[in-house]
Design a protein around this motif. Structure first.
Motif, PDB file in Angstrom:
ATOM      1  N   GLY A   1       1.394  -9.882  -6.604  1.00  0.00           N
ATOM      2  CA  GLY A   1       0.385  -9.828  -5.801  1.00  0.00           C
ATOM      3  C   GLY A   1       0.425  -9.310  -4.023  1.00  0.00           C
ATOM      4  N   SER A   2       1.336  -9.081  -4.208  1.00  0.00           N
ATOM      5  CA  SER A   2       1.496  -9.105  -2.149  1.00  0.00           C
ATOM      6  C   SER A   2       0.890  -8.301  -1.971  1.00  0.00           C
ATOM      7  N   THR A   3       1.017  -6.866  -3.326  1.00  0.00           N
ATOM      8  CA  THR A   3      -0.332  -6.014  -2.520  1.00  0.00           C
ATOM      9  C   THR A   3      -1.122  -4.898  -3.708  1.00  0.00           C
ATOM     10  N   THR A   4      -1.572  -3.699  -3.135  1.00  0.00           N
ATOM     11  CA  THR A   4      -2.284  -3.598  -4.268  1.00  0.00           C
ATOM     12  C   THR A   4      -1.930  -1.777  -4.866  1.00  0.00           C
ATOM     13  N   VAL A   5      -2.574  -1.398  -5.609  1.00  0.00           N
ATOM     14  CA  VAL A   5      -1.879   0.326  -5.637  1.00  0.00           C
ATOM     15  C   VAL A   5      -2.840   0.909  -4.508  1.00  0.00           C
ATOM     16  N   SER A   6      -3.653   0.456  -3.570  1.00  0.00           N
ATOM     17  CA  SER A   6      -3.891   1.200  -2.412  1.00  0.00           C
ATOM     18  C   SER A   6      -2.846   0.660  -1.123  1.00  0.00           C
TER      19      SER A   6
END
Length: 314
Positions: free
Chosen positions: A181-186
Protein backbone atom coordinates in the motif's frame (compact mmCIF):
# COMPACT_ATOMS: atom_id res chain seq x y z
CA UNK A 1 16.63 -18.12 -32.37
CA UNK A 2 13.75 -16.35 -30.69
CA UNK A 3 13.79 -16.44 -26.90
CA UNK A 4 11.50 -15.63 -23.98
CA UNK A 5 12.23 -13.04 -21.27
CA UNK A 6 11.27 -15.37 -18.40
CA UNK A 7 14.57 -17.19 -18.85
CA UNK A 8 13.31 -19.95 -21.14
CA UNK A 9 13.64 -20.96 -24.75
CA UNK A 10 10.67 -21.49 -27.11
CA UNK A 11 8.32 -24.46 -26.47
CA UNK A 12 9.67 -27.83 -27.51
CA UNK A 13 7.83 -31.12 -28.01
CA UNK A 14 7.85 -33.60 -25.12
CA UNK A 15 9.09 -31.10 -22.54
CA UNK A 16 9.98 -32.78 -19.24
CA UNK A 17 7.45 -32.79 -16.42
CA UNK A 18 7.93 -30.64 -13.34
CA UNK A 19 6.15 -29.19 -10.34
CA UNK A 20 2.42 -28.57 -10.62
CA UNK A 21 0.40 -25.74 -9.09
CA UNK A 22 -3.26 -24.83 -8.84
CA UNK A 23 -3.60 -21.07 -9.24
CA UNK A 24 -6.75 -19.16 -8.29
CA UNK A 25 -6.81 -15.41 -8.88
CA UNK A 26 -10.03 -13.69 -7.80
CA UNK A 27 -10.77 -9.98 -8.23
CA UNK A 28 -13.94 -8.49 -6.69
CA UNK A 29 -15.15 -4.98 -7.46
CA UNK A 30 -17.90 -3.36 -5.36
CA UNK A 31 -19.58 -0.09 -6.37
CA UNK A 32 -21.70 2.39 -4.39
CA UNK A 33 -24.12 2.79 -7.31
CA UNK A 34 -25.22 0.71 -10.25
CA UNK A 35 -22.84 0.07 -13.15
CA UNK A 36 -24.68 -0.02 -16.45
CA UNK A 37 -21.81 -1.14 -18.66
CA UNK A 38 -18.33 -2.51 -17.95
CA UNK A 39 -15.43 -3.17 -20.31
CA UNK A 40 -12.45 -5.16 -19.07
CA UNK A 41 -9.18 -6.52 -20.37
CA UNK A 42 -6.50 -8.39 -18.52
CA UNK A 43 -3.54 -10.75 -18.58
CA UNK A 44 -4.46 -13.71 -16.39
CA UNK A 45 -3.54 -16.76 -18.48
CA UNK A 46 -0.15 -18.36 -17.65
CA UNK A 47 2.10 -18.70 -20.69
CA UNK A 48 3.61 -21.81 -22.24
CA UNK A 49 7.36 -22.14 -22.66
CA UNK A 50 9.90 -24.93 -22.56
CA UNK A 51 10.00 -24.84 -18.74
CA UNK A 52 6.35 -23.95 -18.12
CA UNK A 53 3.12 -25.50 -19.34
CA UNK A 54 -0.40 -24.22 -18.69
CA UNK A 55 -2.34 -27.50 -18.44
CA UNK A 56 -5.78 -25.97 -17.91
CA UNK A 57 -7.34 -22.53 -17.64
CA UNK A 58 -10.81 -21.10 -17.02
CA UNK A 59 -12.03 -17.53 -16.58
CA UNK A 60 -15.31 -16.99 -14.71
CA UNK A 61 -17.02 -13.60 -14.86
CA UNK A 62 -20.06 -12.69 -12.75
CA UNK A 63 -22.28 -11.11 -14.05
CA UNK A 64 -21.78 -12.99 -17.30
CA UNK A 65 -20.20 -11.12 -20.18
CA UNK A 66 -22.34 -10.29 -23.19
CA UNK A 67 -19.22 -10.32 -25.33
CA UNK A 68 -15.74 -11.74 -24.77
CA UNK A 69 -12.64 -12.69 -26.72
CA UNK A 70 -9.03 -13.84 -26.35
CA UNK A 71 -6.05 -12.48 -28.28
CA UNK A 72 -2.26 -12.21 -28.12
CA UNK A 73 -0.26 -9.02 -27.89
CA UNK A 74 3.01 -8.21 -29.67
CA UNK A 75 4.99 -10.23 -27.08
CA UNK A 76 2.70 -13.25 -27.34
CA UNK A 77 0.99 -12.66 -23.99
CA UNK A 78 -2.60 -13.91 -23.79
CA UNK A 79 -5.12 -11.11 -23.29
CA UNK A 80 -8.75 -11.65 -22.23
CA UNK A 81 -11.43 -9.08 -23.12
CA UNK A 82 -15.01 -8.89 -21.82
CA UNK A 83 -18.01 -6.55 -21.95
CA UNK A 84 -20.79 -6.73 -19.35
CA UNK A 85 -24.11 -5.08 -20.18
CA UNK A 86 -26.16 -6.37 -17.23
CA UNK A 87 -26.68 -3.76 -14.50
CA UNK A 88 -24.59 -4.62 -11.45
CA UNK A 89 -23.25 -3.37 -8.12
CA UNK A 90 -20.40 -5.86 -7.99
CA UNK A 91 -18.18 -7.65 -10.47
CA UNK A 92 -16.28 -10.85 -9.75
CA UNK A 93 -13.50 -12.05 -12.09
CA UNK A 94 -11.92 -15.39 -11.21
CA UNK A 95 -9.12 -17.05 -13.17
CA UNK A 96 -8.26 -20.67 -12.40
CA UNK A 97 -5.34 -22.57 -13.90
CA UNK A 98 -3.15 -25.60 -13.44
CA UNK A 99 0.46 -24.93 -14.35
CA UNK A 100 3.53 -27.15 -14.50
CA UNK A 101 6.95 -25.56 -14.02
CA UNK A 102 10.38 -27.16 -14.40
CA UNK A 103 13.43 -26.19 -12.36
CA UNK A 104 16.05 -24.26 -14.35
CA UNK A 105 19.10 -26.26 -15.44
CA UNK A 106 21.90 -25.96 -12.83
CA UNK A 107 24.27 -24.33 -15.30
CA UNK A 108 21.87 -21.48 -16.15
CA UNK A 109 23.15 -19.25 -13.35
CA UNK A 110 26.67 -20.66 -13.02
CA UNK A 111 28.14 -21.06 -16.50
CA UNK A 112 28.05 -19.65 -20.01
CA UNK A 113 26.80 -16.08 -20.31
CA UNK A 114 26.12 -15.91 -16.57
CA UNK A 115 29.82 -16.32 -15.77
CA UNK A 116 31.07 -13.99 -18.52
CA UNK A 117 31.71 -10.24 -17.99
CA UNK A 118 28.45 -8.31 -17.83
CA UNK A 119 29.49 -5.88 -20.59
CA UNK A 120 29.24 -8.76 -23.07
CA UNK A 121 25.51 -9.10 -22.41
CA UNK A 122 24.69 -5.81 -24.11
CA UNK A 123 22.62 -6.62 -27.22
CA UNK A 124 24.55 -6.28 -30.47
CA UNK A 125 24.24 -7.53 -34.03
CA UNK A 126 21.50 -9.73 -35.42
CA UNK A 127 21.27 -11.92 -32.33
CA UNK A 128 20.55 -8.92 -30.12
CA UNK A 129 18.16 -7.12 -32.48
CA UNK A 130 14.94 -8.41 -30.90
CA UNK A 131 16.21 -7.66 -27.41
CA UNK A 132 17.32 -4.12 -28.23
CA UNK A 133 13.98 -2.51 -27.40
CA UNK A 134 14.33 -3.80 -23.83
CA UNK A 135 17.39 -1.55 -23.37
CA UNK A 136 15.35 1.61 -24.03
CA UNK A 137 14.01 3.92 -21.36
CA UNK A 138 10.27 4.41 -20.96
CA UNK A 139 8.23 7.24 -22.49
CA UNK A 140 8.38 9.06 -19.15
CA UNK A 141 12.08 8.50 -18.44
CA UNK A 142 12.99 6.33 -15.46
CA UNK A 143 16.76 6.27 -16.00
CA UNK A 144 17.78 9.29 -13.92
CA UNK A 145 21.12 10.35 -12.46
CA UNK A 146 19.91 8.95 -9.13
CA UNK A 147 19.28 5.56 -10.76
CA UNK A 148 22.74 5.60 -12.34
CA UNK A 149 24.34 6.42 -9.00
CA UNK A 150 22.42 3.67 -7.24
CA UNK A 151 23.32 1.10 -9.91
CA UNK A 152 27.02 1.97 -10.13
CA UNK A 153 28.39 -0.12 -7.19
CA UNK A 154 27.02 -3.33 -8.74
CA UNK A 155 28.40 -2.75 -12.22
CA UNK A 156 32.12 -3.15 -11.62
CA UNK A 157 33.95 -3.39 -14.98
CA UNK A 158 34.64 -6.99 -15.99
CA UNK A 159 32.49 -8.46 -13.22
CA UNK A 160 30.66 -11.71 -14.13
CA UNK A 161 27.04 -11.03 -15.08
CA UNK A 162 25.66 -13.33 -12.38
CA UNK A 163 27.67 -11.45 -9.73
CA UNK A 164 26.22 -8.15 -10.95
CA UNK A 165 22.68 -9.56 -10.78
CA UNK A 166 23.05 -11.13 -7.35
CA UNK A 167 24.69 -7.99 -5.97
CA UNK A 168 21.93 -5.74 -7.36
CA UNK A 169 19.31 -8.16 -6.04
CA UNK A 170 20.83 -8.14 -2.58
CA UNK A 171 21.26 -4.38 -2.40
CA UNK A 172 17.64 -3.66 -3.33
CA UNK A 173 16.47 -6.31 -0.87
CA UNK A 174 18.56 -4.76 1.92
CA UNK A 175 18.07 -1.07 1.12
CA UNK A 176 14.29 -1.06 0.60
CA UNK A 177 11.37 -1.99 2.84
CA UNK A 178 8.52 -4.09 1.50
CA UNK A 179 5.38 -2.19 2.52
CA UNK A 180 2.02 -3.06 0.99
CA UNK A 181 0.00 0.00 0.00
CA UNK A 182 2.98 2.35 0.08
CA UNK A 183 2.89 2.85 -3.71
CA UNK A 184 0.50 2.61 -6.67
CA UNK A 185 0.95 1.35 -10.22
CA UNK A 186 1.72 4.96 -11.19
CA UNK A 187 4.59 5.42 -8.71
CA UNK A 188 7.82 6.37 -10.48
CA UNK A 189 11.16 4.69 -9.87
CA UNK A 190 12.59 8.02 -8.63
CA UNK A 191 9.89 8.14 -5.95
CA UNK A 192 10.70 4.60 -4.83
CA UNK A 193 14.39 5.48 -4.63
CA UNK A 194 13.59 8.47 -2.43
CA UNK A 195 11.07 6.70 -0.16
CA UNK A 196 13.12 3.47 0.14
CA UNK A 197 9.95 1.38 0.27
CA UNK A 198 7.51 -0.26 -2.10
CA UNK A 199 6.23 -3.61 -3.33
CA UNK A 200 7.42 -6.22 -5.80
CA UNK A 201 6.51 -4.29 -8.93
CA UNK A 202 8.47 -1.27 -7.66
CA UNK A 203 11.58 -3.31 -6.88
CA UNK A 204 11.39 -5.06 -10.27
CA UNK A 205 11.09 -1.70 -12.04
CA UNK A 206 14.02 -0.28 -10.08
CA UNK A 207 16.20 -3.27 -11.03
CA UNK A 208 15.14 -2.89 -14.67
CA UNK A 209 16.02 0.82 -14.69
CA UNK A 210 19.47 0.03 -13.21
CA UNK A 211 20.11 -2.67 -15.82
CA UNK A 212 18.98 -0.51 -18.74
CA UNK A 213 21.07 2.39 -17.43
CA UNK A 214 24.08 0.16 -18.14
CA UNK A 215 22.98 -0.92 -21.62
CA UNK A 216 21.50 -4.31 -20.72
CA UNK A 217 18.17 -5.57 -22.03
CA UNK A 218 15.75 -6.10 -19.14
CA UNK A 219 12.10 -7.16 -19.14
CA UNK A 220 9.29 -6.82 -16.62
CA UNK A 221 7.58 -10.13 -15.82
CA UNK A 222 4.17 -10.52 -14.21
CA UNK A 223 3.04 -13.76 -12.59
CA UNK A 224 2.79 -15.65 -9.33
CA UNK A 225 5.04 -17.04 -6.64
CA UNK A 226 4.25 -20.48 -5.23
CA UNK A 227 2.76 -20.34 -1.73
CA UNK A 228 4.25 -23.60 -0.49
CA UNK A 229 7.97 -23.78 -1.34
CA UNK A 230 9.92 -26.99 -1.94
CA UNK A 231 11.52 -28.69 1.08
CA UNK A 232 14.38 -26.70 2.55
CA UNK A 233 13.21 -23.39 1.04
CA UNK A 234 11.78 -20.57 3.16
CA UNK A 235 8.36 -19.09 2.47
CA UNK A 236 8.88 -15.95 0.42
CA UNK A 237 7.43 -12.43 0.35
CA UNK A 238 4.87 -11.99 -2.43
CA UNK A 239 3.11 -15.31 -1.98
CA UNK A 240 -0.67 -15.19 -2.13
CA UNK A 241 -0.54 -12.15 -4.39
CA UNK A 242 0.37 -11.37 -7.94
CA UNK A 243 4.13 -11.06 -8.20
CA UNK A 244 6.62 -9.27 -10.43
CA UNK A 245 10.29 -9.73 -11.23
CA UNK A 246 12.83 -8.90 -13.90
CA UNK A 247 14.88 -10.80 -16.48
CA UNK A 248 18.07 -9.97 -18.38
CA UNK A 249 18.89 -11.00 -21.94
CA UNK A 250 22.16 -12.81 -22.66
CA UNK A 251 23.96 -13.46 -25.97
CA UNK A 252 23.29 -17.20 -25.62
CA UNK A 253 19.57 -16.54 -26.15
CA UNK A 254 18.65 -17.04 -22.50
CA UNK A 255 17.07 -14.55 -20.10
CA UNK A 256 18.21 -14.73 -16.49
CA UNK A 257 15.38 -14.05 -14.05
CA UNK A 258 16.02 -12.09 -10.85
CA UNK A 259 13.66 -11.26 -7.99
CA UNK A 260 14.93 -8.34 -5.86
CA UNK A 261 11.86 -8.56 -3.61
CA UNK A 262 13.19 -11.87 -2.28
CA UNK A 263 16.88 -11.59 -3.12
CA UNK A 264 17.02 -14.66 -5.31
CA UNK A 265 17.24 -15.83 -8.89
CA UNK A 266 14.10 -17.25 -10.48
CA UNK A 267 13.40 -20.97 -10.10
CA UNK A 268 10.49 -23.43 -10.34
CA UNK A 269 8.43 -21.49 -7.78
CA UNK A 270 7.83 -18.68 -10.30
CA UNK A 271 4.79 -18.90 -12.60
CA UNK A 272 4.90 -16.56 -15.59
CA UNK A 273 1.74 -14.91 -16.89
CA UNK A 274 3.23 -12.30 -19.20
CA UNK A 275 6.10 -9.94 -19.90
CA UNK A 276 6.81 -6.62 -21.48
CA UNK A 277 8.88 -3.50 -21.05
CA UNK A 278 6.93 -2.31 -18.01
CA UNK A 279 3.94 -3.02 -15.75
CA UNK A 280 1.64 -1.16 -18.15
CA UNK A 281 2.24 -3.84 -20.80
CA UNK A 282 0.82 -6.70 -18.68
CA UNK A 283 -1.58 -5.47 -15.95
CA UNK A 284 -3.71 -8.28 -14.47
CA UNK A 285 -6.94 -6.30 -15.07
CA UNK A 286 -7.98 -2.86 -16.25
CA UNK A 287 -11.14 -1.44 -17.76
CA UNK A 288 -13.78 1.24 -18.13
CA UNK A 289 -17.15 1.41 -16.38
CA UNK A 290 -20.24 3.56 -16.91
CA UNK A 291 -21.78 4.53 -13.59
CA UNK A 292 -22.76 7.33 -11.21
CA UNK A 293 -20.97 5.50 -8.42
CA UNK A 294 -18.94 7.84 -6.21
CA UNK A 295 -16.86 5.11 -4.62
CA UNK A 296 -15.66 1.60 -5.25
CA UNK A 297 -13.71 -1.11 -3.47
CA UNK A 298 -11.47 -3.75 -5.01
CA UNK A 299 -10.45 -6.96 -3.25
CA UNK A 300 -7.89 -9.32 -4.77
CA UNK A 301 -7.23 -12.84 -3.50
CA UNK A 302 -4.56 -15.09 -4.99
CA UNK A 303 -3.82 -18.67 -4.01
CA UNK A 304 -0.95 -20.65 -5.50
CA UNK A 305 -1.00 -24.16 -4.09
CA UNK A 306 1.21 -27.11 -5.01
CA UNK A 307 -0.88 -30.01 -6.25
CA UNK A 308 -0.55 -33.16 -4.16
CA UNK A 309 2.11 -35.32 -5.74
CA UNK A 310 3.01 -32.35 -7.94
CA UNK A 311 6.59 -33.52 -8.56
CA UNK A 312 6.15 -35.84 -11.50
CA UNK A 313 8.38 -38.32 -13.24
CA UNK A 314 9.83 -37.11 -16.50
Amino acid sequence: MSVFPDGTLPPAPDAGAGRRYQVTHQTMYRYSDVVTSSYGRGFLTPRDSVRQRCLSYALDIDPSAADSSVSRDVYGNISSYFHITARHYRLNVTARSVVEVDAPPPALYTAGAASAPWEGARPTGIDGALAAEFTLDLHKPEITDAVRRYAAPSFIPGRPLIDVLTDLNGRIFTDFTYRSGSTTVSTRVAEVLEAREGVCQDFARLAIACLRANGLAASYISGYLATDPPPGKERMVGADATHAWAAVWTPTGEWLGLDPTNDQMVDERYITVGWGRDYADVPPLRGIIYTDSESSVIDVAVDVAPIEGGVLDA
